[in-house]
Design an enzyme around this catalytic site. Structure first.
Site, PDB file in Angstrom:
ATOM      1  N   SER A  18      26.337  32.207   5.154  1.00  0.00           N
ATOM      2  CA  SER A  18      26.686  33.627   5.339  1.00  0.00           C
ATOM      3  C   SER A  18      25.480  34.516   5.654  1.00  0.00           C
ATOM      4  O   SER A  18      25.592  35.405   6.516  1.00  0.00           O
ATOM      5  CB  SER A  18      27.446  34.161   4.116  1.00  0.00           C
ATOM      6  OG  SER A  18      28.694  33.516   4.033  1.00  0.00           O
ATOM      7  N   LYS A  36      36.492  34.682  -7.128  1.00  0.00           N
ATOM      8  CA  LYS A  36      37.364  35.476  -6.251  1.00  0.00           C
ATOM      9  C   LYS A  36      38.490  36.192  -6.996  1.00  0.00           C
ATOM     10  O   LYS A  36      38.992  37.206  -6.516  1.00  0.00           O
ATOM     11  CB  LYS A  36      37.967  34.590  -5.150  1.00  0.00           C
ATOM     12  CG  LYS A  36      36.984  34.193  -4.073  1.00  0.00           C
ATOM     13  CD  LYS A  36      37.681  33.430  -2.969  1.00  0.00           C
ATOM     14  CE  LYS A  36      36.708  33.041  -1.887  1.00  0.00           C
ATOM     15  NZ  LYS A  36      37.355  32.408  -0.737  1.00  0.00           N
ATOM     16  N   GLY A  90      48.438  21.256   0.466  1.00  0.00           N
ATOM     17  CA  GLY A  90      47.630  21.780  -0.627  1.00  0.00           C
ATOM     18  C   GLY A  90      48.187  23.103  -1.120  1.00  0.00           C
ATOM     19  O   GLY A  90      48.849  23.840  -0.358  1.00  0.00           O
ATOM     20  N   ALA A  91      47.953  23.382  -2.406  1.00  0.00           N
ATOM     21  CA  ALA A  91      48.496  24.614  -2.994  1.00  0.00           C
ATOM     22  C   ALA A  91      47.471  25.245  -3.935  1.00  0.00           C
ATOM     23  O   ALA A  91      47.816  25.911  -4.908  1.00  0.00           O
ATOM     24  CB  ALA A  91      49.796  24.294  -3.729  1.00  0.00           C
ATOM     25  N   GLY A  92      46.192  25.027  -3.644  1.00  0.00           N
ATOM     26  CA  GLY A  92      45.128  25.572  -4.496  1.00  0.00           C
ATOM     27  C   GLY A  92      44.691  26.954  -4.045  1.00  0.00           C
ATOM     28  O   GLY A  92      45.370  27.612  -3.250  1.00  0.00           O
ATOM     29  N   ALA A 134      42.352  27.906  -2.044  1.00  0.00           N
ATOM     30  CA  ALA A 134      42.090  28.054  -0.602  1.00  0.00           C
ATOM     31  C   ALA A 134      43.381  28.184   0.198  1.00  0.00           C
ATOM     32  O   ALA A 134      43.394  28.783   1.272  1.00  0.00           O
ATOM     33  CB  ALA A 134      41.284  26.860  -0.105  1.00  0.00           C
ATOM     34  N   THR A 142      50.970  18.038  -6.735  1.00  0.00           N
ATOM     35  CA  THR A 142      51.625  18.567  -7.937  1.00  0.00           C
ATOM     36  C   THR A 142      52.704  19.563  -7.503  1.00  0.00           C
ATOM     37  O   THR A 142      52.396  20.645  -6.995  1.00  0.00           O
ATOM     38  CB  THR A 142      50.583  19.270  -8.838  1.00  0.00           C
ATOM     39  OG1 THR A 142      49.465  18.401  -8.986  1.00  0.00           O
ATOM     40  CG2 THR A 142      51.154  19.611 -10.197  1.00  0.00           C
ATOM     41  N   TYR A 166      34.876  22.323   6.627  1.00  0.00           N
ATOM     42  CA  TYR A 166      34.009  22.433   7.816  1.00  0.00           C
ATOM     43  C   TYR A 166      32.774  21.548   7.747  1.00  0.00           C
ATOM     44  O   TYR A 166      31.978  21.508   8.688  1.00  0.00           O
ATOM     45  CB  TYR A 166      33.611  23.890   8.061  1.00  0.00           C
ATOM     46  CG  TYR A 166      32.790  24.497   6.945  1.00  0.00           C
ATOM     47  CD1 TYR A 166      33.404  25.195   5.926  1.00  0.00           C
ATOM     48  CD2 TYR A 166      31.406  24.358   6.932  1.00  0.00           C
ATOM     49  CE1 TYR A 166      32.652  25.735   4.902  1.00  0.00           C
ATOM     50  CE2 TYR A 166      30.652  24.899   5.910  1.00  0.00           C
ATOM     51  CZ  TYR A 166      31.287  25.585   4.893  1.00  0.00           C
ATOM     52  OH  TYR A 166      30.542  26.114   3.889  1.00  0.00           O
TER      53      TYR A 166
END
Ligand code: ATR
Length: 278
Positions: free
Chosen positions: A15, A64, A127-129, A131, A153, A220
């Site tokens: 960044s 976050k 995925g369900a986290g 991100a 899950t 990435y």
């Protein structure tokens, strides 16, 4: 202009380099500092940052969600997603934004506009986290026919599904086995888990994948994950994770400065930097 990033670990963050390029594009002086913070020092760090008269800062894992309690307000997107990656100092009020989902979407629109040409397209999010949240929420606001979720899950997938506030877009939660069987029906498949980041593993078998599908991975490092390499071998279009990183930064920069910037002049150097770090 003073900018920065709070998170842990962030020593290898790209960044500072990205925002330096954006500052040069708009011909502004400025710095982007790293504030790596232990969990038990987080509150003190945020208090210190607010004294520094920053224009704003980014916030990344694992803070976050934790940052929200320390802000004066949230934009509607960040509020719905329940996570903030960008904080803007608006005349002394610290306001939280989330540019992850919109960054992902803008990158996808620039690369594969046909996905947005009608409202018949079908999407699978793997995925369900944390991100997945911003991406799933944002995709559900864009009139796809379906945005399904496949996760190891099931109750985490059901929880994520609650973020779909659309009257148009339907969501079904699937096991990996179910998703593998019906993979051929999707126009876009988005991989959001950390599987394949370090190991040579892929999260889902791609045997049923069809050629005209866009396969996207938000990982990435490496630039072409095992998942994307397999998709490419099967003739699918691929969308790499580093584009999301650039676009979320672009939107954060625009929130801080009200100036439009372009990610494409950065792309070649950015890819070299990722390869060197790998
Ligand atoms: P992040 O913030 O990076 O999304 P997270 O919130 O811990 O991290 O979520 C990680 C995601 O990767 C989840 O969807 C997780 O699946 P579970 O909900 O079943 O835990 C998924 N994941 C991690 N390791 C996995 C593995 N070995 N196989 C399948 N899914 C995995």
């Amino acid at each position: 202009m003073k900018l920065g990033l709070v998170g842990n670990p962030i020593k290898h963050s790209l960044s500072p380099w990205i925002h330096k390029q954006f500052l040069q594009q708009v011909k502004q002086q400025g710095d982007y500092h790293l504030f790596e913070t232990e969990e038990n020092q987080f509150i003190a760090t945020v208090a210190q940052l607010k004294q520094k008269e920053l224009t704003g800062f980014n916030i990344t894992v694992p803070f976050k969600q934790k940052i929200i309690a320390h802000l004066d307000g949230l934009d509607a997107n960040a509020e719905q997603i329940g996570a903030v990656n960008t904080v803007v100092n608006e005349n002394g009020r610290w306001i939280g934004y989330n540019t992850d989902g919109l960054g992902y979407l803008e990158a996808l629109m620039d690369a594969y506009s046909f996905l947005f040409s009608d409202n018949q397209k079908r999407v699978l999010v793997i995925g369900a986290g944390g991100a997945a949240r911003g991406i799933f929420y944002t995709l559900c606001q864009h009139k796809f026919q379906t945005v399904d979720i496949a996760n190891r899950t099931m109750n985490k997938a059901m929880e994520l599904k609650l973020l779909n506030k659309s009257k148009v877009t339907k969501t079904t939660c699937l096991s990996f086995e179910e998703a593998e069987k019906q993979l051929g029906q999707y126009d876009l498949i988005v991989q959001t888990t950390s599987v394949g980041m370090n190991e040579d593993k892929k999260v889902l078998a791609l045997d049923q994948l069809t050629k005209d599908t866009v396969v996207s991975d938000i990982v990435y490092q490496p630039l072409i994950t095992t998942f994307l390499a397999e998709a490419q071998k099967r003739g699918a279009y691929i969308h790499q994770g580093h584009m999301m990183l650039l676009y979320q930064a672009k939107l954060a920069f625009q929130n801080w400065t009200n100036r439009e910037v372009n990610v494409f002049p950065l792309l070649e150097d950015f890819e070299q930097r990722i390869k060197k770090d790998g």
